[in-house]
Motif scaffolding. Structure first.
Motif, PDB file in Angstrom:
ATOM      1  N   LEU A  90     -54.132  16.436  15.299  1.00 54.67           N
ATOM      2  CA  LEU A  90     -54.375  17.376  16.527  1.00 54.67           C
ATOM      3  C   LEU A  90     -52.974  18.094  16.835  1.00 54.67           C
ATOM      4  O   LEU A  90     -53.069  19.152  17.050  1.00 54.67           O
ATOM      5  N   PHE A  91     -51.884  17.342  16.638  1.00 52.64           N
ATOM      6  CA  PHE A  91     -50.602  17.785  16.797  1.00 52.64           C
ATOM      7  C   PHE A  91     -50.509  19.315  15.933  1.00 52.64           C
ATOM      8  O   PHE A  91     -49.744  20.131  16.281  1.00 52.64           O
ATOM      9  N   SER A  92     -50.698  18.820  14.770  1.00 54.28           N
ATOM     10  CA  SER A  92     -50.445  19.696  13.680  1.00 54.28           C
ATOM     11  C   SER A  92     -51.115  21.045  13.937  1.00 54.28           C
ATOM     12  O   SER A  92     -50.955  22.087  13.827  1.00 54.28           O
ATOM     13  N   LEU A  93     -52.540  21.011  14.098  1.00 56.63           N
ATOM     14  CA  LEU A  93     -53.276  22.141  14.613  1.00 56.63           C
ATOM     15  C   LEU A  93     -52.795  22.695  15.827  1.00 56.63           C
ATOM     16  O   LEU A  93     -53.015  24.087  15.997  1.00 56.63           O
ATOM     17  N   ALA A  94     -52.327  21.883  16.772  1.00 62.17           N
ATOM     18  CA  ALA A  94     -52.128  22.469  18.235  1.00 62.17           C
ATOM     19  C   ALA A  94     -50.582  23.467  17.857  1.00 62.17           C
ATOM     20  O   ALA A  94     -50.521  24.670  18.416  1.00 62.17           O
ATOM     21  N   CYS A  95     -49.747  22.949  17.061  1.00 60.98           N
ATOM     22  CA  CYS A  95     -48.867  23.759  16.750  1.00 60.98           C
ATOM     23  C   CYS A  95     -49.050  25.043  15.971  1.00 60.98           C
ATOM     24  O   CYS A  95     -48.511  26.365  16.196  1.00 60.98           O
ATOM     25  N   ILE A  96     -49.918  25.222  15.166  1.00 62.45           N
ATOM     26  CA  ILE A  96     -50.400  26.406  14.552  1.00 62.45           C
ATOM     27  C   ILE A  96     -51.184  27.243  15.320  1.00 62.45           C
ATOM     28  O   ILE A  96     -51.238  28.430  15.184  1.00 62.45           O
ATOM     29  N   LEU A  97     -51.962  26.596  16.313  1.00 60.65           N
ATOM     30  CA  LEU A  97     -53.019  27.712  17.098  1.00 60.65           C
ATOM     31  C   LEU A  97     -51.777  28.306  18.049  1.00 60.65           C
ATOM     32  O   LEU A  97     -52.086  29.499  18.682  1.00 60.65           O
ATOM     33  N   LEU A  98     -50.772  27.564  18.461  1.00 65.51           N
ATOM     34  CA  LEU A  98     -49.757  28.098  19.378  1.00 65.51           C
ATOM     35  C   LEU A  98     -49.051  29.361  18.848  1.00 65.51           C
ATOM     36  O   LEU A  98     -49.056  30.426  19.454  1.00 65.51           O
ATOM     37  N   LEU A  99     -48.890  29.458  17.277  1.00 66.66           N
ATOM     38  CA  LEU A  99     -48.326  30.457  16.697  1.00 66.66           C
ATOM     39  C   LEU A  99     -49.543  31.581  16.750  1.00 66.66           C
ATOM     40  O   LEU A  99     -49.148  32.774  17.029  1.00 66.66           O
ATOM     41  N   ALA A 100     -50.558  31.298  16.343  1.00 67.78           N
ATOM     42  CA  ALA A 100     -51.634  32.119  16.432  1.00 67.78           C
ATOM     43  C   ALA A 100     -51.957  32.866  17.630  1.00 67.78           C
ATOM     44  O   ALA A 100     -52.014  34.177  17.494  1.00 67.78           O
ATOM     45  N   PHE A 101     -51.966  32.156  18.720  1.00 65.42           N
ATOM     46  CA  PHE A 101     -52.200  32.978  20.063  1.00 65.42           C
ATOM     47  C   PHE A 101     -51.130  33.692  20.376  1.00 65.42           C
ATOM     48  O   PHE A 101     -51.308  34.638  20.922  1.00 65.42           O
TER      49      PHE A 101
END
Length: 460
Positions: A162-173
């Motif tokens: 979940l931490f990994s996905l959150a980091c990636i989605l932060l960059l995407a947004f």
């Protein structure tokens, strides 16, 4: 006779779901492999992931049928043995052992590579042997968590993923806030071409593999009946993530005037281009976290496959030995840890390129997925027809739809002949398949009782 010791179920459905997602490793798609799909998919890379995801939902539905009818911690080894034929089980077992084994070696190395890259942005550390030391630590900690039990290891794996996905989605947004959401080129159907798109489908399939490992935890799951639903939901979730990230990354590279297909690390590349080294660090940390989570999940999966095959006389009985307190396959886990540590040492001494090894191991694992998912489609349809289930015709229809697609992936992998390390991976897969068939034929002729032992049911 199966002599499995079943521990009191302690793993929640959420943790089983996290285990399946960690095995898929969706972060790897956004951080590395999307660029490979973009070579052929171009502006329609998002569509390739969408089409493949819809087909993989059908495969997941079929796999859920097998998980419901033939529950087993050995997953596809037992599903195909009991749903089709014992020899199909042998093919599945040996293919998974080697395929997941390659993934288990690659995961900590990949984690070391990305974490070392993140640290170098902050501190001028030597790249070698920093990444090797990190890989060794990842392996040791993952082995310890897996040995302590599926409850502890899946819980850690879930939060790390979940931490990994959150980091990636932060960059995407951030990308969408900076560039906006609209990208007319990605829906310009006049530019769509069938032949390269089909090749993009071939490559995008490999991103979805691993959802079936939810079945490995059936013995520890509090609600084993939820496993078929977990398989479906994990594919649905990562499919949505894949489509979204493919769209965002294609948009970002187009706005930057660059080509996604030319990048080895798309997320880090985007962050640096936007002048945000903090997000570049976050993307590298996300991939390192995902690799750590995948290491834990793969330890859990392959050790249970080892144990299931050993309990049925296919592998040495010692591999079925359980920890007296935690009831985990302790001997299998110890053997796996030793092999991975030896593999990391070999990579260090030989100065092999980690990403090249990932490509080679991924080819073997991908070919295994293609074969086993095709057989699973046949097994599910056969199972439902034998039971007189009204859903049998739908299962057959899905098999007719998905098997040609999977075979096209197989053909796209071996033609034209890849050569080099990837070509060796194809030959290794062919040797594994041939050896499994020969062993099955030999047992059928000389030791039929031993072959039938493959059909044994897990003892609950």
């Amino acid at each position: 006779m199966v002599t499995e010791t079943r521990k009191t179920p302690t793993v929640s459905s959420r943790e089983v779901w996290g285990h399946a997602v960690a095995n898929i490793t969706p972060s790897a798609m956004a951080a590395v492999t999307v660029a490979l799909v973009a070579i052929h998919g171009g502006a329609f890379t998002w569509l390739a992931y969408l089409v493949t995801g819809l087909l993989m939902l059908g495969v997941a539905w079929q796999m859920g049928i097998l998980a419901r009818h033939f529950p087993s911690g050995a997953s596809l080894f037992s599903y195909l043995a009991r749903g089709l034929h014992p020899v199909a089980g042998l093919v599945a077992g040996f293919s998974m052992v080697l395929g997941y084994g390659g993934a288990l070696l690659a995961a900590p190395l990949l984690g070391g590579l990305f974490l070392a890259e993140a640290l170098r942005i902050l501190v001028p550390l030597p790249f070698f042997p920093t990444e090797i030391l990190i890989a060794l630590v990842f392996t040791g900690v993952s082995w310890y968590l897996a040995r302590r039990g599926a409850e502890l290891s899946t819980r850690w794996g879930l939060w790390i993923e979940l931490f990994s996905l959150a980091c990636i989605l932060l960059l995407a947004f951030w990308v969408l806030w900076h560039f906006g959401f609209r990208d007319p080129a990605q829906v310009d159907w006049g530019q769509w071409r069938l032949r390269p798109f089909l090749q993009a489908l071939v490559l995008s399939l490999l991103a979805y593999g691993g959802f079936e490992t939810a079945g490995n935890l059936v013995g520890e799951a509090r609600r084993p009946q939820s496993i078929p639903r977990i398989m479906l939901s994990s594919v649905l979730l990562v499919g949505g993530f894949f489509v979204f990230m493919a769209y965002v990354e294609t948009l970002a590279f187009a706005r930057l005037g660059q080509t996604l297909a030319d990048s080895n690390a798309p997320l880090s590349h985007i962050a640096r281009a936007l002048g945000l080294p903090e997000l570049a660090i976050a993307s590298d940390l996300a991939m390192a976290a995902a690799a750590f989570s995948a290491t834990i999940a793969t330890f859990n999966s392959i050790s249970r496959i080892f144990a299931g095959m050993a309990e049925r006389g296919v592998l040495p009985a010692a591999l079925a030995r359980r920890h007296p307190r935690h009831a985990t396959p302790s001997f299998a886990l110890a053997l796996l840890a030793a092999v991975v540590l030896a593999g990391i040492a070999t990579v260090a001494l030989g100065h092999f390129r980690v990403l090249k090894l990932v490509d080679i191991f991924g080819t073997f694992t991908g070919l295994s997925f293609v074969l086993l998912y095709s057989l699973a489609n046949l097994a599910a349809a056969r199972c439902l027809f034998r039971a007189g289930n009204p859903w049998s015709w739908m299962s057959l229809g899905l098999a007719v739809l998905t098997i040609p697609f999977l075979l096209a992936v197989l053909w796209g992998t071996v033609s034209p002949w890849p050569g080099g390390g990837v070509g060796l991976a194809v030959l290794a897969f062919a040797a594994t398949l041939t050896g499994s068939l020969i062993l099955g034929w030999f047992w059928a002729r000389k030791a039929p009782k031993r072959l039938l032992q493959v059909l044994a049911v897990d003892r609950s």
